[in-house]
Design an enzyme around this catalytic site. Structure first.
Site, PDB file in Angstrom:
ATOM      1  N   ARG A  13       0.833  -1.204   0.000  1.00 41.93           N
ATOM      2  CA  ARG A  13       0.000   0.000   0.000  1.00 41.93           C
ATOM      3  C   ARG A  13       0.869   1.257   0.000  1.00 41.93           C
ATOM      4  O   ARG A  13       2.060   1.205   0.294  1.00 41.93           O
ATOM      5  CB  ARG A  13      -0.870   0.023   1.259  1.00 41.93           C
ATOM      6  CG  ARG A  13      -1.790  -1.161   1.391  1.00 41.93           C
ATOM      7  CD  ARG A  13      -2.758  -0.988   2.545  1.00 41.93           C
ATOM      8  NE  ARG A  13      -2.144  -1.162   3.860  1.00 41.93           N
ATOM      9  CZ  ARG A  13      -2.029  -0.191   4.773  1.00 41.93           C
ATOM     10  NH1 ARG A  13      -2.486   1.016   4.532  1.00 41.93           N
ATOM     11  NH2 ARG A  13      -1.466  -0.442   5.946  1.00 41.93           N
ATOM     12  N   TYR A 153       5.969   8.349  17.306  1.00 40.58           N
ATOM     13  CA  TYR A 153       6.336   8.343  15.882  1.00 40.58           C
ATOM     14  C   TYR A 153       7.560   9.229  15.633  1.00 40.58           C
ATOM     15  O   TYR A 153       8.499   8.835  14.927  1.00 40.58           O
ATOM     16  CB  TYR A 153       5.123   8.828  15.081  1.00 40.58           C
ATOM     17  CG  TYR A 153       5.284   8.791  13.581  1.00 40.58           C
ATOM     18  CD1 TYR A 153       5.181   7.602  12.868  1.00 40.58           C
ATOM     19  CD2 TYR A 153       5.516   9.969  12.864  1.00 40.58           C
ATOM     20  CE1 TYR A 153       5.310   7.582  11.488  1.00 40.58           C
ATOM     21  CE2 TYR A 153       5.633   9.956  11.485  1.00 40.58           C
ATOM     22  CZ  TYR A 153       5.531   8.758  10.799  1.00 40.58           C
ATOM     23  OH  TYR A 153       5.659   8.747   9.429  1.00 40.58           O
ATOM     24  N   ALA A 155       9.878  10.047  17.730  1.00 36.13           N
ATOM     25  CA  ALA A 155      11.054   9.381  18.311  1.00 36.13           C
ATOM     26  C   ALA A 155      11.535   8.259  17.397  1.00 36.13           C
ATOM     27  O   ALA A 155      12.737   8.098  17.162  1.00 36.13           O
ATOM     28  CB  ALA A 155      10.715   8.836  19.695  1.00 36.13           C
ATOM     29  N   LYS A 157      11.158   7.964  14.150  1.00 34.87           N
ATOM     30  CA  LYS A 157      11.705   8.462  12.883  1.00 34.87           C
ATOM     31  C   LYS A 157      13.018   9.218  13.100  1.00 34.87           C
ATOM     32  O   LYS A 157      13.889   9.231  12.209  1.00 34.87           O
ATOM     33  CB  LYS A 157      10.664   9.334  12.177  1.00 34.87           C
ATOM     34  CG  LYS A 157       9.435   8.553  11.710  1.00 34.87           C
ATOM     35  CD  LYS A 157       9.792   7.470  10.693  1.00 34.87           C
ATOM     36  CE  LYS A 157       8.579   6.799  10.088  1.00 34.87           C
ATOM     37  NZ  LYS A 157       8.917   5.821   9.054  1.00 34.87           N
TER      38      LYS A 157
HETATM   39  P1  NAP Z   1       0.422   3.426   4.792  1.00 36.51           P
HETATM   40  O1  NAP Z   1      -0.349   3.748   3.566  1.00 36.51           O
HETATM   41  O2  NAP Z   1      -0.284   3.348   6.100  1.00 36.51           O
HETATM   42  O3  NAP Z   1       1.238   2.081   4.525  1.00 36.51           O
HETATM   43  C1  NAP Z   1       2.043   1.532   5.531  1.00 36.51           C
HETATM   44  C2  NAP Z   1       2.713   0.296   5.000  1.00 36.51           C
HETATM   45  O4  NAP Z   1       3.556  -0.242   6.035  1.00 36.51           O
HETATM   46  C3  NAP Z   1       1.731  -0.781   4.597  1.00 36.51           C
HETATM   47  O5  NAP Z   1       2.122  -1.323   3.357  1.00 36.51           O
HETATM   48  C4  NAP Z   1       1.871  -1.818   5.701  1.00 36.51           C
HETATM   49  O6  NAP Z   1       1.686  -3.143   5.252  1.00 36.51           O
HETATM   50  C5  NAP Z   1       3.318  -1.654   6.106  1.00 36.51           C
HETATM   51  N1  NAP Z   1       3.580  -2.175   7.453  1.00 36.51           N
HETATM   52  C6  NAP Z   1       3.099  -1.728   8.636  1.00 36.51           C
HETATM   53  N2  NAP Z   1       3.547  -2.499   9.638  1.00 36.51           N
HETATM   54  C7  NAP Z   1       4.342  -3.463   9.077  1.00 36.51           C
HETATM   55  C8  NAP Z   1       5.108  -4.539   9.586  1.00 36.51           C
HETATM   56  N3  NAP Z   1       5.152  -4.793  10.912  1.00 36.51           N
HETATM   57  N4  NAP Z   1       5.802  -5.310   8.721  1.00 36.51           N
HETATM   58  C9  NAP Z   1       5.763  -5.072   7.391  1.00 36.51           C
HETATM   59  N5  NAP Z   1       5.053  -4.067   6.840  1.00 36.51           N
HETATM   60  C10 NAP Z   1       4.345  -3.269   7.684  1.00 36.51           C
HETATM   61  O7  NAP Z   1       1.585   4.502   5.022  1.00 36.51           O
HETATM   62  P2  NAP Z   1       2.426   5.396   3.982  1.00 36.51           P
HETATM   63  O8  NAP Z   1       1.922   6.777   4.083  1.00 36.51           O
HETATM   64  O9  NAP Z   1       2.543   4.725   2.696  1.00 36.51           O
HETATM   65  O10 NAP Z   1       3.835   5.382   4.743  1.00 36.51           O
HETATM   66  C11 NAP Z   1       4.976   4.668   4.274  1.00 36.51           C
HETATM   67  C12 NAP Z   1       6.187   5.140   5.050  1.00 36.51           C
HETATM   68  O11 NAP Z   1       6.365   6.544   4.844  1.00 36.51           O
HETATM   69  C13 NAP Z   1       6.051   4.950   6.559  1.00 36.51           C
HETATM   70  O12 NAP Z   1       7.291   4.593   7.112  1.00 36.51           O
HETATM   71  C14 NAP Z   1       5.643   6.318   7.038  1.00 36.51           C
HETATM   72  O13 NAP Z   1       5.985   6.532   8.380  1.00 36.51           O
HETATM   73  C15 NAP Z   1       6.436   7.199   6.094  1.00 36.51           C
HETATM   74  N6  NAP Z   1       5.929   8.555   5.962  1.00 36.51           N
HETATM   75  C16 NAP Z   1       4.682   8.802   5.464  1.00 36.51           C
HETATM   76  C17 NAP Z   1       4.247  10.119   5.361  1.00 36.51           C
HETATM   77  C18 NAP Z   1       2.887  10.472   4.815  1.00 36.51           C
HETATM   78  O14 NAP Z   1       2.549  11.664   4.831  1.00 36.51           O
HETATM   79  N7  NAP Z   1       2.109   9.548   4.301  1.00 36.51           N
HETATM   80  C19 NAP Z   1       5.064  11.160   5.785  1.00 36.51           C
HETATM   81  C20 NAP Z   1       6.317  10.872   6.290  1.00 36.51           C
HETATM   82  C21 NAP Z   1       6.744   9.571   6.367  1.00 36.51           C
HETATM   83  P3  NAP Z   1       0.452  -4.070   5.740  1.00 36.51           P
HETATM   84  O15 NAP Z   1      -0.799  -3.376   5.269  1.00 36.51           O
HETATM   85  O16 NAP Z   1       0.717  -5.368   5.048  1.00 36.51           O
HETATM   86  O17 NAP Z   1       0.534  -4.151   7.245  1.00 36.51           O
END
Ligand code: NAP
Length: 244
Positions: A13, A153, A155, A157
């Protein structure tokens, strides 16, 4: 395996899915890790194969040290190497510090920080053996400036940034680069849960006047994985539309 290989954690995702698709379209044999979203990961793999790319899905929980060790052994056993590791898996459990439950602090640290440690710990030896590799860790602007309601979160990151910088110093001499990307506000399911008021508040701080898209992060990953980025290590690339 003649092709370069890449593993993207949390690739079913959001940002991880786009990173995996972009790497596969660029010619990498891409392993799409997921924890719970099997159907979404399979769909992403289908999109890759329909576009002429190649790869596979693989279930494991990044927070599980032994499961990651097993996955690393399996991947290296079958493919012989891992060229690019993208630590993207992440979760939020937001609330004010005063009300934060111990288990919500632990869960976020386990997935975001320890999960990143686990994959780096188990794959770096193979990258060293292979005399090269790229590790790209997805941190967050929250780990740089701190966000109210995100003590756990932020902490986690910030920890990813420390891990990145330390590993860059350890692994540089072995031909392995280690960098982090700190996204700002990117439209995914993670940010979809925010109220309209909070979203508007965040957007008002973005000089480029738009939310980031998953491609903005995937393109940065492609660059850091490329030959052209070979002299960049220990850096945090902020992709946030100018928020910070
Ligand atoms: P998201 O749509 O909620 O997707 C999170 C992903 O992480 C999912 O594919 C999920 O897979 C996977 N995941 C969660 N726990 C896991 C585990 N224990 N083992 C393996 N996979 C796991 O979030 P996103 O926005 O794409 O975020 C991706 C990354 O970017 C994250 O590290 C987030 O902190 C970072 N980020 C996002 C933003 C933002 O604005 N969106 C900003 C800064 C940083 P499952 O569904 O299979 O659990």
């Amino acid at each position: 395996m003649d092709k370069k290989t890449a593993l993207v954690t949390g690739a079913g995702r959001g940002i991880g899915r786009q990173i995996a698709i972009s790497l596969a379209k660029a010619g990498y044999y891409t392993i799409l890790n997921y924890a719970h979203s099997a159907a979404a990961a399979e769909e992403a793999l289908k999109e890759i194969k329909d576009a002429g790319g190649d790869g596979e899905t693989m279930q494991f929980d990044v927070a599980d040290f032994k499961a990651v060790e097993q996955a690393a052994g399996d991947i290296i056993g079958r493919l012989g190497k891992l060229d690019v590791l993208v630590n993207n898996a992440g979760i939020t459990k937001d609330t004010l510090l005063m009300a934060m439950k111990e288990e919500d602090f632990d869960a976020v640290i386990s997935t975001n920080l320890k999960g990143t440690f686990n994959t780096m710990r188990h794959f770096c030896r193979y990258m060293i053996k292979n005399k090269g590799g790229r590790i790209i860790n997805i941190s967050s602007i929250s780990g740089i400036i701190g966000n109210a309601g995100q003590a756990n979160y932020s902490a986690s990151k910030a920890g990813v940034i420390g891990l990145t910088r330390a590993a860059a110093k350890e692994l540089g001499g072995k031909g392995v680069t280690v960098n982090a990307i700190a996204p700002g506000y990117i439209q995914t399911e993670m940010t979809e849960v925010l109220s309209d008021k909070v979203k508007e508040g965040i957007l008002s701080t973005v000089p480029l006047k738009r939310a980031g898209e998953v491609d903005d992060i995937a393109n940065t990953v492609l660059f850091l994985a490329s030959d052209e980025a070979g002299y960049i290590t220990g850096q945090v690339i902020e992709v946030n539309g100018g928020m910070h």
